[in-house]
Design a protein around this motif. Structure first.
Motif, PDB file in Angstrom:
ATOM      1  N   TYR A   1       0.852  -1.195   0.000  1.00  0.00           N
ATOM      2  CA  TYR A   1       0.000   0.000   0.000  1.00  0.00           C
ATOM      3  C   TYR A   1       0.882   1.237   0.000  1.00  0.00           C
ATOM      4  CZ  TYR A   1      -4.294  -2.575   1.001  1.00  0.00           C
ATOM      5  OH  TYR A   1      -5.390  -3.404   0.913  1.00  0.00           O
TER       6      TYR A   1
ATOM      7  N   ASN B   1       0.936   5.752  -1.169  1.00  0.00           N
ATOM      8  CA  ASN B   1       0.025   6.882  -1.393  1.00  0.00           C
ATOM      9  C   ASN B   1      -0.229   7.058  -2.877  1.00  0.00           C
ATOM     10  OD1 ASN B   1       2.678   7.942  -1.722  1.00  0.00           O
ATOM     11  ND2 ASN B   1       1.935  10.015  -1.453  1.00  0.00           N
TER      12      ASN B   1
ATOM     13  N   VAL C   1      -3.490   4.423  -1.655  1.00  0.00           N
ATOM     14  CA  VAL C   1      -4.295   4.958  -0.549  1.00  0.00           C
ATOM     15  C   VAL C   1      -4.337   6.477  -0.761  1.00  0.00           C
ATOM     16  CG1 VAL C   1      -4.480   5.189   1.965  1.00  0.00           C
ATOM     17  CG2 VAL C   1      -3.451   3.118   0.969  1.00  0.00           C
TER      18      VAL C   1
ATOM     19  N   LEU D   1      -4.361   9.591   0.494  1.00  0.00           N
ATOM     20  CA  LEU D   1      -4.164  10.262   1.788  1.00  0.00           C
ATOM     21  C   LEU D   1      -4.911  11.596   1.835  1.00  0.00           C
ATOM     22  CD1 LEU D   1      -0.324   9.664   2.401  1.00  0.00           C
ATOM     23  CD2 LEU D   1      -2.246   8.230   3.100  1.00  0.00           C
TER      24      LEU D   1
ATOM     25  N   GLN E   1      -6.552   6.728   4.576  1.00  0.00           N
ATOM     26  CA  GLN E   1      -5.727   5.992   5.553  1.00  0.00           C
ATOM     27  C   GLN E   1      -6.473   5.770   6.876  1.00  0.00           C
ATOM     28  OE1 GLN E   1      -5.506   9.094   4.621  1.00  0.00           O
ATOM     29  NE2 GLN E   1      -4.201  10.384   5.871  1.00  0.00           N
ATOM     30  N   HIS E   2      -7.561   6.528   7.084  1.00  0.00           N
ATOM     31  CA  HIS E   2      -8.297   6.408   8.349  1.00  0.00           C
ATOM     32  C   HIS E   2      -9.499   5.463   8.250  1.00  0.00           C
ATOM     33  CE1 HIS E   2      -5.705   9.479   9.910  1.00  0.00           C
ATOM     34  NE2 HIS E   2      -6.069  10.321   8.959  1.00  0.00           N
TER      35      HIS E   2
ATOM     36  N   TYR F   1      -8.382  -0.153   6.501  1.00  0.00           N
ATOM     37  CA  TYR F   1      -6.945   0.118   6.314  1.00  0.00           C
ATOM     38  C   TYR F   1      -6.229   0.235   7.665  1.00  0.00           C
ATOM     39  CZ  TYR F   1      -2.466   1.792   4.800  1.00  0.00           C
ATOM     40  OH  TYR F   1      -1.109   1.901   4.608  1.00  0.00           O
TER      41      TYR F   1
ATOM     42  N   SER G   1      -2.896  -1.742   8.701  1.00  0.00           N
ATOM     43  CA  SER G   1      -1.670  -0.930   8.826  1.00  0.00           C
ATOM     44  C   SER G   1      -1.268  -0.729  10.288  1.00  0.00           C
ATOM     45  CB  SER G   1      -1.880   0.446   8.186  1.00  0.00           C
ATOM     46  OG  SER G   1      -2.825   1.180   8.924  1.00  0.00           O
TER      47      SER G   1
ATOM     48  N   ALA H   1      -2.321   3.703  10.347  1.00  0.00           N
ATOM     49  CA  ALA H   1      -3.007   4.640   9.446  1.00  0.00           C
ATOM     50  C   ALA H   1      -2.013   5.454   8.625  1.00  0.00           C
ATOM     51  CB  ALA H   1      -3.976   5.540  10.223  1.00  0.00           C
ATOM     52  N   ARG H   2      -0.920   4.828   8.273  1.00  0.00           N
ATOM     53  CA  ARG H   2       0.076   5.474   7.402  1.00  0.00           C
ATOM     54  C   ARG H   2       0.474   4.493   6.316  1.00  0.00           C
ATOM     55  NH1 ARG H   2       2.687  10.169   9.452  1.00  0.00           N
ATOM     56  NH2 ARG H   2       1.786  10.719  11.448  1.00  0.00           N
ATOM     57  N   VAL H   3       1.064   5.039   5.249  1.00  0.00           N
ATOM     58  CA  VAL H   3       1.685   4.182   4.236  1.00  0.00           C
ATOM     59  C   VAL H   3       3.192   4.291   4.419  1.00  0.00           C
ATOM     60  CG1 VAL H   3      -0.178   4.366   2.546  1.00  0.00           C
ATOM     61  CG2 VAL H   3       1.671   6.062   2.494  1.00  0.00           C
TER      62      VAL H   3
ATOM     63  N   SER I   1       3.486  -2.451   8.782  1.00  0.00           N
ATOM     64  CA  SER I   1       3.799  -1.082   8.354  1.00  0.00           C
ATOM     65  C   SER I   1       5.117  -0.674   9.008  1.00  0.00           C
ATOM     66  CB  SER I   1       2.666  -0.113   8.713  1.00  0.00           C
ATOM     67  OG  SER I   1       2.503  -0.060  10.100  1.00  0.00           O
TER      68      SER I   1
END
Ligand SMILES: N[C@@H](CCC(=O)N[C@@H](CS)C(=O)NCC(=O)O)C(=O)O
Length: 225
Positions: free
Chosen positions: A12, A14, A41, A43, A48-49, A53, A57, A60-62, A73
């Motif tokens: 995953y 952005n 994703v 953003l 991400q929220h 996901y 993750s 909640a980040r890539v 992640s």
């Protein structure tokens, strides 16, 4: 009965393909020769929220890597996982073999993630990956960003060989991470010692890196609120 084929890896990232952390993992997977799919994703839309996901993750980040029923992640953890799960010499190495070089590579990777924040803020990754006519012009660097540039240059001059080649004789993913930080300055025409510029430009020609650099991107959209 034939063994079930393992599910394809998923990374995953952005949707604008600007994350230096996704770059690192994309390069790691590509260098390992592992087939994988990239899932975008958005953003800037807050994707991400979304609960599904966040579930995979944790952060909640890539980036997030999916390997079957395992998800992970944090880009440096992903690199270490790839190196442990598909180790050298059966698979190309992402980190140097020598114990001290390996430690230095990890130092560089940790340092570019945790320090130099003023460079990241004032020379965002969008300037590395998007045409500048689609972006607001860069303001001159602040005093704190100048201090960060000085620190980066003196560090880079200690570790980059005189010919601007790989940091540890052979390529490692630390080369990509350091080049990414330098490219923020190269692409915005900040003066840099020639050796550092050569290093950053050479790394950008590496096929695994240029596959990311030349990925098809949507038109630039500023981050949402
Ligand atoms: N320490 C993390 C940093 C990941 C990170 O900050 N990713 C950014 C994109 S570059 C992100 O997902 N931001 C989402 C947000 O801020 O909501 C790593 O190395 O993977």
């Amino acid at each position: 009965m034939a063994a079930a084929s393992p599910s394809r890896l998923v990374l995953y990232g952005n949707s604008m393909w600007t994350s230096p952390y996704v770059l690192s993992c994309f390069v790691g997977l590509t260098e390992k020769g592992l087939p994988f799919d990239v899932r975008a994703v958005a953003l800037n839309e807050g994707a991400q929220h979304v609960a599904a996901y966040v579930q995979v993750s944790f952060t909640a980040r890539v980036p997030t890597l999916i390997d079957g029923d395992f998800s992970l992640s944090e880009s440096s953890a992903i690199i270490e996982y790839l190196e442990d799960r598909w180790p050298a010499p059966a698979h190309p190495a992402l980190l140097p073999g020598d114990v001290r070089d390996r430690a230095r590579a990890r130092q560089i990777m940790a340092w570019v993630r945790s320090d130099l924040g003023a460079i990241r803020e004032e020379r965002s990754a969008e300037y590395v990956f998007y045409p500048h006519d689609t972006l607001p012009p860069c303001a001159p660097l602040s005093a704190s960003a100048r201090r960060a540039v000085d620190k980066l240059v003196s560090f880079a001059e200690r570790v980059i060989p005189a010919d601007g080649g790989a940091l540890f004789g052979a390529w490692s993913v630390a080369d990509t991470d350091l080049a990414m930080m330098l490219q923020r300055l190269v692409k915005t025409n900040e003066p840099l010692p020639e050796r550092l510029r050569t290093f950053a430009q050479r790394e950008w020609q590496r096929p695994s890196v240029s596959a990311f650099v030349n990925a098809s991107r949507p038109p630039h959209r500023p981050a949402g609120p």
